[in-house]
Design a protein around this motif. Sequence first.
Motif, mmCIF file in Angstrom:
data_model
loop_
_atom_site.group_PDB
_atom_site.id
_atom_site.type_symbol
_atom_site.label_atom_id
_atom_site.label_comp_id
_atom_site.label_asym_id
_atom_site.label_seq_id
_atom_site.Cartn_x
_atom_site.Cartn_y
_atom_site.Cartn_z
ATOM 1 N N ASP A 228 35.211 43.451 39.476
ATOM 2 C CA ASP A 228 36.574 42.928 39.410
ATOM 3 C C ASP A 228 37.064 43.077 37.967
ATOM 4 O O ASP A 228 36.430 42.550 37.041
ATOM 5 N N PRO A 229 38.187 43.780 37.732
ATOM 6 C CA PRO A 229 38.642 43.977 36.343
ATOM 7 C C PRO A 229 39.069 42.690 35.650
ATOM 8 O O PRO A 229 39.190 42.651 34.420
ATOM 9 N N ASN A 230 39.273 41.619 36.413
ATOM 10 C CA ASN A 230 39.761 40.370 35.838
ATOM 11 C C ASN A 230 38.723 39.254 35.800
ATOM 12 O O ASN A 230 39.065 38.092 35.536
ATOM 13 N N SER A 231 37.468 39.591 36.087
ATOM 14 C CA SER A 231 36.405 38.588 36.022
ATOM 15 C C SER A 231 35.072 39.302 35.855
ATOM 16 O O SER A 231 35.019 40.531 35.755
ATOM 17 N N THR A 232 33.992 38.546 35.860
ATOM 18 C CA THR A 232 32.656 39.139 35.757
ATOM 19 C C THR A 232 32.048 39.433 37.125
ATOM 20 O O THR A 232 30.930 39.926 37.219
ATOM 21 N N ALA A 233 32.781 39.137 38.207
ATOM 22 C CA ALA A 233 32.241 39.319 39.563
ATOM 23 C C ALA A 233 32.083 40.801 39.890
ATOM 24 O O ALA A 233 32.909 41.638 39.507
ATOM 25 N N ILE B 174 20.122 49.246 37.323
ATOM 26 C CA ILE B 174 21.270 48.475 37.803
ATOM 27 C C ILE B 174 21.171 47.031 37.330
ATOM 28 O O ILE B 174 22.152 46.443 36.850
ATOM 29 N N VAL B 175 19.994 46.442 37.453
ATOM 30 C CA VAL B 175 19.788 45.061 37.010
ATOM 31 C C VAL B 175 20.058 44.931 35.517
ATOM 32 O O VAL B 175 20.717 43.973 35.064
ATOM 33 N N GLN B 176 19.579 45.892 34.736
ATOM 34 C CA GLN B 176 19.811 45.843 33.292
ATOM 35 C C GLN B 176 21.304 45.920 32.978
ATOM 36 O O GLN B 176 21.808 45.191 32.113
ATOM 37 N N HIS B 177 22.013 46.800 33.678
ATOM 38 C CA HIS B 177 23.459 46.913 33.473
ATOM 39 C C HIS B 177 24.149 45.586 33.782
ATOM 40 O O HIS B 177 25.014 45.130 33.013
ATOM 41 N N ILE B 178 23.784 44.973 34.886
ATOM 42 C CA ILE B 178 24.371 43.693 35.279
ATOM 43 C C ILE B 178 24.107 42.625 34.222
ATOM 44 O O ILE B 178 25.006 41.865 33.833
ATOM 45 N N ASN B 179 22.874 42.573 33.739
ATOM 46 C CA ASN B 179 22.530 41.578 32.724
ATOM 47 C C ASN B 179 23.194 41.872 31.383
ATOM 48 O O ASN B 179 23.694 40.961 30.707
ATOM 49 N N ASP B 180 23.216 43.146 30.993
ATOM 50 C CA ASP B 180 23.827 43.509 29.708
ATOM 51 C C ASP B 180 25.318 43.194 29.682
ATOM 52 O O ASP B 180 25.865 42.805 28.644
ATOM 53 N N LYS B 181 25.972 43.360 30.825
ATOM 54 C CA LYS B 181 27.418 43.111 30.909
ATOM 55 C C LYS B 181 27.745 41.683 31.339
ATOM 56 O O LYS B 181 28.918 41.339 31.476
ATOM 57 N N HIS B 182 26.697 40.877 31.556
ATOM 58 C CA HIS B 182 26.855 39.469 31.958
ATOM 59 C C HIS B 182 27.690 39.354 33.235
ATOM 60 O O HIS B 182 28.607 38.534 33.340
#
Length: 297
Positions: A33-38, A63-71
């Motif tokens: 979502d461009p307007n949140s972290t979801a 994928i997990v690392q990307h998710i964690n790095d981008k919070h």
Amino acid sequence: MFDPNTLVNMTIKPDVTAFFDTETNTVSYVVKDPNSTACAVIDSVMDIDYAAGRISYAAADKIVQHINDKHLSVEWLIETHAHADHLSAAPYIQSKVGGKLGIGAKIRIVQDVFGKIFNEGTEFQRDGSQFDRLFEDGDTYTIGGMTAFAFDTPGHTPACMTHVIGDAAFVGDTLFMPDGGTARADFPGGDARILYRSIKRVLTLPPEMRLFMCHDYAPGGRSIKWETSVAEQRAHNIHVRDGISEDEFVAMRAARDATLAMPRLIIPSIQVNIRAGQLPEPDESGKRFLKVPVNGL
């Protein structure tokens, strides 16, 4: 039949990050979502050394690392269908970062067909209960402030769905890039005529709709690609561009499918993916086994 254009909102433009797995030519996506972290994860890959019988998670860990790095906050883990060429890593990713696992409701048909082929027995549930959500044609769900929806696009398998999130549609194996054409329709439950009609349903979406593929095989030796548009597919797809009739497509697919070998990982993939990415239950000794049906596929 549900008209997907009734829910299209082209003003929403999700951020899409692709992860290409070279072993299976699969493209997985993190859709934010461009307007949140979801975000949602679509069509993840679990690694398998088939000869050694070893599972690993290098592709999923990226994928997990990307998710964690981008919070990021994972709300959904989406399977466009029960894949026959790679194993899903959805349960592994779910265990690391959360999210609900969803697939089309017609997975129950696929479970029934392949439950018999693999002689799974009565302990294998064929009701889709391995998943958190079974989507029906036209069902909606949210990713942060975005409303996503799924619509049926069977033909490659009975459970194939296209997921539309703003101006982006994730088509699974229903389509390839225009120079790659379309997916095969000769697996149990597949149907070329139904596939043609499903593709035409996708191609009624707005011309500028971004389309994201689940696979690319770099025809002609070009670089790997995974994003195209409805307009580009209608103008240039070698199998289903405008002007190619249903009968022409069915004849082409029948002839082409007859020349194709089975995917290298079809036997482990199907057994794992009809279980929502889980391995079969262990035996009394704690070991897990995958079956090989001789002359059964």
